[in-house]
Each structure stands twice: as structure tokens, then as C-alpha cells.
Enzyme design. Structure first.
Site, PDB file in Angstrom:
ATOM      1  N   HIS A   1       1.128  -1.201   0.230  1.00 10.92           N
ATOM      2  CA  HIS A   1       0.080  -0.330   0.133  1.00 10.92           C
ATOM      3  C   HIS A   1       1.030   1.134   0.337  1.00 10.92           C
ATOM      4  CE1 HIS A   1      -3.212  -2.360   1.205  1.00 10.92           C
ATOM      5  NE2 HIS A   1      -4.366  -2.176   1.331  1.00 10.92           N
TER       6      HIS A   1
ATOM      7  N   ASN B   1       8.177  -3.586   3.030  1.00 20.17           N
ATOM      8  CA  ASN B   1       6.361  -3.106   3.971  1.00 20.17           C
ATOM      9  C   ASN B   1       6.254  -3.206   4.835  1.00 20.17           C
ATOM     10  OD1 ASN B   1       3.914  -2.745   3.051  1.00 20.17           O
ATOM     11  ND2 ASN B   1       3.654  -4.900   2.622  1.00 20.17           N
TER      12      ASN B   1
ATOM     13  N   ASP C   1      14.683  18.065   0.057  1.00 17.05           N
ATOM     14  CA  ASP C   1      15.845  18.373  -1.474  1.00 17.05           C
ATOM     15  C   ASP C   1      16.054  17.428  -2.270  1.00 17.05           C
ATOM     16  OD1 ASP C   1      15.271  21.214  -1.004  1.00 17.05           O
ATOM     17  OD2 ASP C   1      16.682  21.594  -0.003  1.00 17.05           O
TER      18      ASP C   1
ATOM     19  N   GLU D   1      13.653  15.582  -4.405  1.00 21.41           N
ATOM     20  CA  GLU D   1      13.070  16.360  -5.173  1.00 21.41           C
ATOM     21  C   GLU D   1      13.637  15.771  -6.349  1.00 21.41           C
ATOM     22  OE1 GLU D   1       9.947  19.824  -3.536  1.00 21.41           O
ATOM     23  OE2 GLU D   1      12.426  19.554  -3.772  1.00 21.41           O
TER      24      GLU D   1
ATOM     25  N   ASP E   1       8.195  18.629  -7.764  1.00 23.30           N
ATOM     26  CA  ASP E   1       8.405  19.700  -6.802  1.00 23.30           C
ATOM     27  C   ASP E   1       7.095  19.643  -5.251  1.00 23.30           C
ATOM     28  OD1 ASP E   1       8.662  22.553  -5.644  1.00 23.30           O
ATOM     29  OD2 ASP E   1       7.796  23.069  -7.321  1.00 23.30           O
ATOM     30  N   PHE E   2       7.877  20.019  -4.552  1.00 18.27           N
ATOM     31  CA  PHE E   2       6.298  19.042  -3.089  1.00 18.27           C
ATOM     32  C   PHE E   2       6.373  20.735  -2.721  1.00 18.27           C
ATOM     33  CE2 PHE E   2       9.383  15.175  -3.313  1.00 18.27           C
ATOM     34  CZ  PHE E   2       8.102  13.760  -3.753  1.00 18.27           C
TER      35      PHE E   2
ATOM     36  N   GLU F   1      12.415  22.282   3.133  1.00 18.71           N
ATOM     37  CA  GLU F   1      13.096  20.716   2.407  1.00 18.71           C
ATOM     38  C   GLU F   1      14.203  21.052   2.497  1.00 18.71           C
ATOM     39  OE1 GLU F   1      11.858  21.968  -1.737  1.00 18.71           O
ATOM     40  OE2 GLU F   1       9.647  21.462  -1.728  1.00 18.71           O
TER      41      GLU F   1
END
Length: 432
Positions: free
Chosen positions: A264, A295, A403, A406, A412-413, A426
Site C-alpha cells: 500500500h 513493507n 530536497d 526532489e 516539486d513538493f 525542504e
């Protein structure tokens, strides 16, 4: 001198005495004969005055044999019952995925170590399970089997990254998954098959038809998301995918051949308010191939930690997904899982090299955008999709920065945050 005569009476008495003596002897003989049927025989001798005691061997043997037979018969029946019960227990354990007990942050849980065969009974009778797969030996000298499918990444690189320039970033309500931005500018356009936006009441995701997995899944978590719903466990294809696209099925993961869990992204335990909410987390568009140790150990423990924070009065914005290609599961290292269609075509589900997650944690409240500042709590982890996870520590060893994630993914969060706040958050490293 008178002569004494023997009278008839005396003769008669003598005869009677003799008869009595003989009768006594006969009675004694009959008694002795009767007693010979007993286990012990007793004989007396006037001459020696000794008493002889002997064993009746025939009756003793019969007695012992009968007892042994009865006892042996009972033991044999008991042994058969024990064997049958043991076989039934083993069979149940086997067809239900060889479950074991996993002790985690929330106590003990029963987890399956293999794909439960009981869930594929229909497919077995139709001859569709296990799906046919082909292997070739790798040439690195390890002897591990690897898929014959060529390595293909197919990861999405964000096309803009310009803050607020994408219309899909705007208009998302507070507490909705994309309230702080759309990481890849995903849209619900069939032509965008590697970055297709799917919005559900429980979470939002970007789907990729090349990897057959989500690029990312985003959701908001607070105490209102928890309730009494049980784990539905109804893994199934996502019928909301465009009809011309292949919808991954539960059996496509082929655990017995490849050894990856249906992992999940948005966890089942984050959606227990209603049975429907929980069931929606079992759509296959919310799954990635995850190594069992990732997991069931690292990923599970981090999910539990997030829920602990929320239950202590926090709320969170969460985005998670896979990265890269090539992970080690219970059956070896593979780049992808082939899915052989009836048409003869083979599709390839990407096995990620990492699973990552980024989280912004706030005190529960309203007007979230204005409450996020440079000191807000952010957590980022990037976990190798390998076996042996947890032997060197728990999820804390995989803490990184937003960072860094990304840079790996090109996403791009939280792009709707003010630039200075976004940059500070970040670059920060979480301290538990």
C-alpha cells in the site's frame, strides 16, 4: 475262650467309611480340576508337606495379548487422529500464506509470508494461476534468477515546477491531498498516460501506464479518518482507469515467483472510518511491488509512527511513492514483473529501487497554509526496496530531506508554500 465274630454291621460301617473317603477324594479331585482353569495352581504333598505354586502360561499369554491388543488399538487410533489434525493445521497454514506473528509499534499482528493460495482458488480451477512467467539466468555470477524483460524506468519528471503556475495546483480545499500543490502537475487526460491524475475521496494519485504503478499518492490524515472499520483485504483492479488501459489484478504480483508484497502507498490503517474508505485503499492503483522486509518492517513502523502523532493531536499532509528500478524481494532481485496477457502481449510492472515519503505535520486546527512556517515539522524518508531491512535499525536510519527526494524524482513538493518557507522546510532533517 470265646471267639469274637465280625458282624455284618461292622463290615457295612467299614464300607461306608471307605465310600466316604472315596467320595471326599473325588470331590477334592473335581475341585482341583476346576481350579486348574485359574491363573495359579496349588498342589499339596503329604509326604513332603510342601505347597507348590505354578503359573498357568496359556491363560497368562492370552490375558497379556488381549491387553496389549486393546492398548495398541487405542494408541493407533490416537496417532492417526494426531496426524490428521497436524496435516489439517499445516494445510491451513500453507494455503493462507504461511502466516507468522509480527511484533510492531502497535502490538502484534499476523502477517502472511507468501501469497495466500486460498485467494486464488477460482483461478487455479480455471488454470490461470500461477500466471506463466519466463526467466533467464543473470550473468553476474550470483546465480539469482532475473526477469528476461529489459530494464525500464519510466519515472515521471515534473514539467514545470513553477510555483502556482499550474491551474491544477489551485482551488484544492484545505485538508484535501493537493492543498499544498500537485507534485508533477498531473491531469486527468488520457494522453498523459505516464502522469494521469486520479482523484478519489480517500486519496489522490498520479498513475503511470509504463510502470503500471502510481508515481505518487497524496492524502491528508487527521483523527476523523479513524474508526472501527476492519481491514477489507479486497485487492482488486481500479475500474476508474480508462477502458483502453490495462488494470493490474491482484494475481499479477505473482508472489510465489517474484516475492514482492502488494505494498500500500496510502495505508489501510489510515482509512478506517468506514468500510468503504478502507476498501478503497485496496485498489491496485494504490500498490507498488515492495520487498516484504520493507513493507512489513520499516514502512509499517513509519506508518504507525505517523498515526501516533495524529492521535496525539496532530494532522498531516502526506505524499509517498516509488523511485527507480530494481529491488530485491523474497525470491531474488528483479527489475520488473512480466504480465502475460491472453492476447500474447507482455506488459512489465516496474519494481522500484526505493520507496519514499514526505510529510508535513501540524497541530490540529484550521487555516493550515497560514500556520505552516520555517519551524514546522517535516519528515522525509527514502527506503531501499531490499530484503534484510530492520537488521541495522528502524525507519530513522532512512531519514533524508525533501530536497534529496526532489532531486531523485524531479517532483516539486508543497510548491504553494511561500518560497522562503518551502526552501527552509525542504532542507531540514527531522529529529525524532
Amino acid at each position: 475262650m470265646a471267639t469274637k465274630k465280625t458282624t455284618g454291621t461292622e463290615k457295612s460301617g467299614t464300607t461306608k467309611k471307605s465310600e466316604v473317603k472315596k467320595t471326599g477324594t473325588a470331590s477334592k479331585s473335581r475341585s482341583t480340576k476346576k481350579s486348574s482353569d485359574s491363573i495359579l495352581k496349588v498342589s499339596a504333598s503329604k509326604k513332603t508337606g510342601n505347597v507348590k505354586v505354578g503359573l498357568d502360561a496359556e491363560n497368562i499369554i492370552k490375558n497379556v495379548v488381549n491387553r496389549k491388543w486393546t492398548r495398541g488399538k487405542k494408541t493407533g487410533v490416537l496417532s492417526i487422529v494426531i496426524i490428521i489434525v497436524a496435516l489439517l493445521l499445516f494445510g491451513t497454514w500453507f494455503v493462507y500464506g504461511k502466516p507468522t506473528i509480527e511484533i510492531g509499534a502497535e502490538g502484534w499482528t499476523v502477517v502472511q509470508t507468501e501469497e495466500p493460495i486460498i485467494e486464488h482458488i477460482g483461478e487455479i480451477f480455471r488454470g490461470e494461476y500461477p500466471p506463466k512467467t519466463e526467466y533467464v539466468e543473470n550473468n553476474n555470477g550470483t546465480g539469482e534468477k532475473q526477469s528476461s524483460v529489459k530494464k525500464s524506468n519510466g519515472q515521471v519528471i515534473s514539467s514545470t515546477g513553477t510555483k502556482g503556475s499550474f491551474p491544477g495546483d489551485l482551488g484544492n480545499a484545505e485538508n484535501s491531498p493537493l492543498y499544498l500543490g500537485n507534485p508533477t502537475d498531473a491531469v486527468s487526460d488520457v494522453s498523459k498516460n505516464t502522469n494521469y491524475l486520479m482523484v478519489k475521496p480517500q486519496y489522490t494519485l498520479s498513475y503511470n501506464t509504463e510502470t503500471l504503478c502510481p508515481n505518487w499518492v497524496a492524502w491528508h490524515l487527521d483523527n476523523s479518518d479513524f474508526g472501527g472499520a476492519d481491514r477489507s483485504n479486497d485487492f482488486r483492479p481500479d475500474e476508474e482507469l480508462p477502458a483502453q488501459w490495462y488494470a493490474v489484478k491482484k494475481a499479477d504480483y505473482q508472489y510465489n515467483a517474484y516475492g514482492y508484497d502488494r505494498g500500500h502507498v496510502c495505508p489501510s490503517a489510515d482509512r478506517t472510518k468506514t468500510p468503504e474508505d478502507n476498501s478503497m485503499t485496496f485498489l491496485m492503483t494504490n500498490m507498488v511491488p515492495q520487498s516484504p522486509d520493507n513493507n512489513r518492517v520499516i514502512w509499517m513502523h513509519f506508518e504507525a509512527y505517523e498515526r501516533e502523532l495524529v492521535k496525539d493531536g496532530k494532522e498531516a499532509y502526506i505524499i509517498a511513492g516509488p523511485y527507480g528500478t530494481g529491488g530485491t524481494g523474497a525470491k531474488g532481485t528483479f527489475d520488473s514483473i512480466p504480465i502475460n496477457l491472453k492476447s500474447g502481449e507482455t506488459l512489465n510492472m516496474n519494481v522500484p529501487a526505493y520507496t519514499w515519503k514526505v510529510v508535513i505535520v501540524l497541530d490540529e486546527g484550521s487555516d493550515d497554509l497560514s500556520r505552516i512556517n520555517k519551524n514546522s515539522t517535516v519528515i522525509a524518508i527514502n527506503v531501499p526496496n531490499q530484503m534484510g531491512m530492520g537488521k541495522t535499525g528502524d525507519w530513522e536510519q532512512y531519514i533524508t530531506t525533501i530536497d534529496e527526494i526532489e532531486a531523485l524524482t524531479g517532483y516539486d513538493f508543497f510548491e504553494l508554500l511561500p518560497d522562503d518557507i518551502e526552501d527552509a522546510l525542504e532542507a531540514s532533517v527531522y529529529q525524532k
